[in-house]
Every structure is written in structure tokens, then in C-alpha cells.
Design an enzyme around this catalytic site. Structure first.
Site, PDB file in Angstrom:
ATOM      1  N   HIS A  79       0.810  -1.230   0.000  1.00 27.37           N
ATOM      2  CA  HIS A  79       0.000   0.000   0.000  1.00 27.37           C
ATOM      3  C   HIS A  79       0.835   1.267   0.000  1.00 27.37           C
ATOM      4  O   HIS A  79       0.323   2.351  -0.250  1.00 27.37           O
ATOM      5  CB  HIS A  79      -0.910   0.007   1.233  1.00 27.37           C
ATOM      6  CG  HIS A  79      -1.585  -1.301   1.448  1.00 27.37           C
ATOM      7  ND1 HIS A  79      -1.093  -2.268   2.299  1.00 27.37           N
ATOM      8  CD2 HIS A  79      -2.696  -1.829   0.877  1.00 27.37           C
ATOM      9  CE1 HIS A  79      -1.878  -3.326   2.254  1.00 27.37           C
ATOM     10  NE2 HIS A  79      -2.854  -3.096   1.402  1.00 27.37           N
ATOM     11  N   HIS A 129      -7.015   4.832   5.280  1.00 26.89           N
ATOM     12  CA  HIS A 129      -6.497   3.685   4.511  1.00 26.89           C
ATOM     13  C   HIS A 129      -4.979   3.854   4.382  1.00 26.89           C
ATOM     14  O   HIS A 129      -4.491   4.966   4.139  1.00 26.89           O
ATOM     15  CB  HIS A 129      -7.162   3.624   3.131  1.00 26.89           C
ATOM     16  CG  HIS A 129      -6.823   2.353   2.394  1.00 26.89           C
ATOM     17  ND1 HIS A 129      -5.629   2.198   1.719  1.00 26.89           N
ATOM     18  CD2 HIS A 129      -7.488   1.191   2.267  1.00 26.89           C
ATOM     19  CE1 HIS A 129      -5.590   0.982   1.185  1.00 26.89           C
ATOM     20  NE2 HIS A 129      -6.712   0.341   1.507  1.00 26.89           N
ATOM     21  N   GLU A 131      -2.918   3.287   2.106  1.00 28.25           N
ATOM     22  CA  GLU A 131      -2.420   3.910   0.868  1.00 28.25           C
ATOM     23  C   GLU A 131      -2.579   5.435   0.921  1.00 28.25           C
ATOM     24  O   GLU A 131      -1.708   6.183   0.482  1.00 28.25           O
ATOM     25  CB  GLU A 131      -3.157   3.336  -0.355  1.00 28.25           C
ATOM     26  CG  GLU A 131      -2.538   3.866  -1.644  1.00 28.25           C
ATOM     27  CD  GLU A 131      -3.276   3.450  -2.900  1.00 28.25           C
ATOM     28  OE1 GLU A 131      -3.818   2.327  -2.940  1.00 28.25           O
ATOM     29  OE2 GLU A 131      -3.307   4.261  -3.839  1.00 28.25           O
ATOM     30  N   CYS A 200      -5.735   2.083 -10.711  1.00 38.47           N
ATOM     31  CA  CYS A 200      -4.857   1.194 -11.471  1.00 38.47           C
ATOM     32  C   CYS A 200      -5.634   0.277 -12.424  1.00 38.47           C
ATOM     33  O   CYS A 200      -6.851   0.130 -12.315  1.00 38.47           O
ATOM     34  CB  CYS A 200      -4.006   0.363 -10.513  1.00 38.47           C
ATOM     35  SG  CYS A 200      -4.944  -0.934  -9.731  1.00 38.47           S
ATOM     36  N   ASN A 230     -10.244  -2.359  -2.710  1.00 35.11           N
ATOM     37  CA  ASN A 230     -10.709  -2.697  -4.064  1.00 35.11           C
ATOM     38  C   ASN A 230     -11.812  -3.751  -4.027  1.00 35.11           C
ATOM     39  O   ASN A 230     -12.714  -3.745  -4.851  1.00 35.11           O
ATOM     40  CB  ASN A 230      -9.525  -3.088  -4.957  1.00 35.11           C
ATOM     41  CG  ASN A 230      -9.050  -4.493  -4.711  1.00 35.11           C
ATOM     42  OD1 ASN A 230      -9.558  -5.431  -5.312  1.00 35.11           O
ATOM     43  ND2 ASN A 230      -8.100  -4.677  -3.795  1.00 35.11           N
TER      44      ASN A 230
HETATM   45 FE1  SF4 Z   1      -2.944  -2.024  -5.727  1.00 39.76          FE
HETATM   46 FE2  SF4 Z   1      -3.444  -1.881  -8.331  1.00 39.76          FE
HETATM   47 FE3  SF4 Z   1      -0.947  -2.209  -7.472  1.00 39.76          FE
HETATM   48 FE4  SF4 Z   1      -2.712  -4.172  -7.280  1.00 39.76          FE
HETATM   49  S1  SF4 Z   1      -1.900  -3.261  -9.215  1.00 39.76           S
HETATM   50  S2  SF4 Z   1      -1.300  -3.518  -5.687  1.00 39.76           S
HETATM   51  S3  SF4 Z   1      -4.601  -3.070  -6.818  1.00 39.76           S
HETATM   52  S4  SF4 Z   1      -2.222  -0.426  -7.152  1.00 39.76           S
END
Ligand code: SF4
Length: 317
Positions: A79, A129, A131, A200, A230
Site C-alpha cells: 500500500h 487507509h 495507501e 490502477c 478494491n
Molecule cells: Fe494495488 Fe493496483 Fe498495485 Fe494491485 S496493481 S497492488 S490493486 S495499485
């Protein structure tokens, strides 16, 4: 007794993303290189099954760097962490490996570059969070403004409305974020956004697959942890896309079979930190009770892979 027929739509993509895969590999390779215990600051990825598996191999999970002895390696979770964390590890002469997903690091760099250019940063994310804490912590305290929902924009007290940029958490709802960005742009027309979407590819793809399945099914199960951003967004996306029963389950034991009585079509997906073995377990639990016909609904093909840091690569070469 004959089993009732059940059509299972399996979302693709689902489950592990490249960032999660890399973070788990980093812990495993660190254990191989340095032996146990290896400390991990925060759950490496938000999944209890994954964390328990690594703990059994010798990883020790802690919330703060202060809880790690200076003479053992420490890994930072996927994160991301505030700048103060690696700085403190260096001050204590610790060996550390940063498992921050490269797509989160991209957002960190973006925030720093905008700040260097004199822009104030607005972060779209969830308070508390890891992140969000990590991204906001790339800049000194109080410099990044947090927006959680479109309604927050009206009361945002900015330094200079003409010198603003926004960044986002990578695992948000694509649609909610678009609403928040629209509210920001309406109030601050000069606000600058990321060159490439911060949400992402894995988050976007998993949400798209759920949107394709949700209108066709009586129920949707998202395999994931309650603290997985997510995964929780997938539950919301499923409900909004027309599925009246959209639920998060950590594994098969969590399935509320009574609530699923009479269901004939079910959708299954998994958050980016949920391992395949749990997806298999859920499908098997349905096969035990129903005459299952499985159909994979593929809305994207993912070929993303991230390398592990060099310090670990050299050791196995
Ligand atoms: Fe998080 Fe996306 Fe990276 Fe997976 S690809 S760890 S969901 S930022």
C-alpha cells in the site's frame, strides 16, 4: 437427491494483481535470503489467508516500524508508506525492502512533482487507509488536502484555486471518482489531473468485469477481505450495476446459503488481494450443493508483471 441447476458466471480478470503478486514474492524471497524472522510493516496485502500463510513461514507482521528490532530486515507493504518510514529505517541502520506497488509509487512521484512545481495537492481517497496515509505522507503534514466524496469539494479550503493538482488512491470506484473529479473541476477549473489515471489497471478491469456480470445474476459474491478497498468497491459496483444481492465473503465458510435459496444465476469475482485457492474453494462449495455450469466472462486480458527489487533478485541469480 438431485441438485438444483446453478449457472456460475466467473469474472475475468479477478483475484491477484501484479502488485500483490510482487509484494508476496518479496516477503517469500526475503525469508529465503535472510531467514526468519522477517518483519513486515502492516499486512503485506489485505488478505488474512495470505498473511497467515506468510506468518507460518516466519514473517512477523507489525503496525509500526518501532515494533521491529533494528537487526532484522523489514518489508513495507504494497500500500505504500509515508516518507518518514524509510527515513526512520535508515536512521536505525535497518535493512528494508519496499514492497509498495509500482503503481502506488507512481502516484507518490506525481504528488511530489506537483508540489515541487508549487501546486497544492488534493488527494481523492479514503481517510485512514494505509495507501492514503502513505501518499499524503510523501509531503509534509498538512500540505495535502483529502477529499473522500463529491460533497467535500464545496467546503475545501485551498491556498490558491489556480494552483492545484489532484491525485487519487489506486483502488477507488471508477464512477465515484469521476463524480469527485467533476466536482473539483467545476469549482477549480484550473486543477491539474494525472497524466495517466491513478486508479490502477487491476481495479478498473475488475470493476468492468463485475459490471458485465451483475445485471445477469441473482447474486454476486466478491471474495475479499473487509479491509480490502478494491474488494469493497467491487461489492458496491455490483449493487449499482443491478445486482440486488452483492456480498463480500472472505472464503466459502462465510457464504450465507439461506440467503441464496432459489438463486439460479450467480456471479463470482475476487479482489486483487484474494488468492486463487479461495476462489477455487468457493466454486467447490457451490459444486457440492448445486449442479453447476461455469462460464467465465472475460472483459480484459492482463499481462502486467512487476520485477522484485534488485536486492532480492541478485540473491537468487
Ligand atoms: Fe494495488 Fe493496483 Fe498495485 Fe494491485 S496493481 S497492488 S490493486 S495499485
Amino acid at each position: 437427491m438431485t441438485k438444483a441447476a446453478l449457472k456460475v458466471y466467473l469474472a475475468a480478470p479477478r483475484g491477484f494483481c501484479a502488485g500483490v503478486d510482487r509484494a508476496i514474492k518479496i516477503v517469500e524471497m526475503a525469508l529465503e535470503k535472510w531467514g526468519a524472522p522477517v518483519y513486515v510493516r502492516h499486512e503485506i496485502v489485505h488478505n488474512r489467508f495470505v498473511v497467515d500463510g506468510l506468518r507460518a513461514k516466519g514473517a512477523v507482521f507489525v503496525e509500526e516500524l518501532a515494533d521491529c528490532p533494528a537487526d532484522r530486515p523489514v518489508i513495507f507493504s504494497a500500500h505504500g508508506v509515508p516518507k518518514s518510514v524509510p527515513a526512520e529505517a535508515e536512521r536505525r541502520n535497518m535493512i528494508y525492502v519496499d514492497a509498495t506497488c509500482p503503481l502506488v509509487s507512481k502516484v507518490h512521484i506525481e504528488a511530489e512533482r506537483h508540489a515541487e512545481a508549487g501546486l497544492q495537492i488534493v488527494m481523492i481517497g479514503h481517510a485512514g487507509h494505509p495507501e492514503t496515509i502513505g501518499t499524503m505522507g510523501q509531503l509534509p503534514d498538512g500540505q495535502v488536502l483529502l477529499v473522500e466524496r463529491a460533497g467535500d469539494v464545496a467546503t475545501l479550503a485551498v491556498r490558491d484555486p489556480a494552483r492545484l493538482a489532484y491525485v487519487t488512491q489506486t483502488t477507488l470506484s471508477v464512477d465515484d471518482t469521476a463524480d469527485i473529479v467533476a466536482a473539483l473541476q467545476a469549482r477549480f477549473p484550473a486543477i491539474i489531473g494525472p497524466h495517466k489515471e491513478d486508479i490502477c489497471y487491476a481495479t478498473t478491469n475488475r470493476q468492468e468485469a463485475v459490471k458485465a456480470i451483475a445485471p445477469r445474476v441473482d447474486a454476486l459474491l466478491v471474495i475479499g477481505a473487509p479491509n480490502s478497498s478494491n474488494s469493497r468497491r467491487l461489492v458496491e459496483v455490483g449493487a449499482r450495476a443491478g445486482c440486488s444481492y452483492s456480498q463480500l465473503v472472505q472464503r466459502a465458510a462465510d457464504i450465507d446459503w439461506r440467503a441464496l435459496e432459489g438463486v439460479r444465476r450467480i456471479g463470482i469475482t475476487a479482489g486483487a488481494s484474494a488468492p486463487d485457492i479461495l476462489i477455487r474453494e468457493v466454486i467447490d462449495a457451490f459444486s457440492d450443493r448445486f449442479d453447476v455450469t461455469l462460464e467465465e466472462v472475460e472483459t480484459a486480458i492482463e499481462r502486467v508483471e512487476f520485477k522484485v527489487p534488485r536486492v532480492l533478485r541478485t540473491q537468487t541469480a
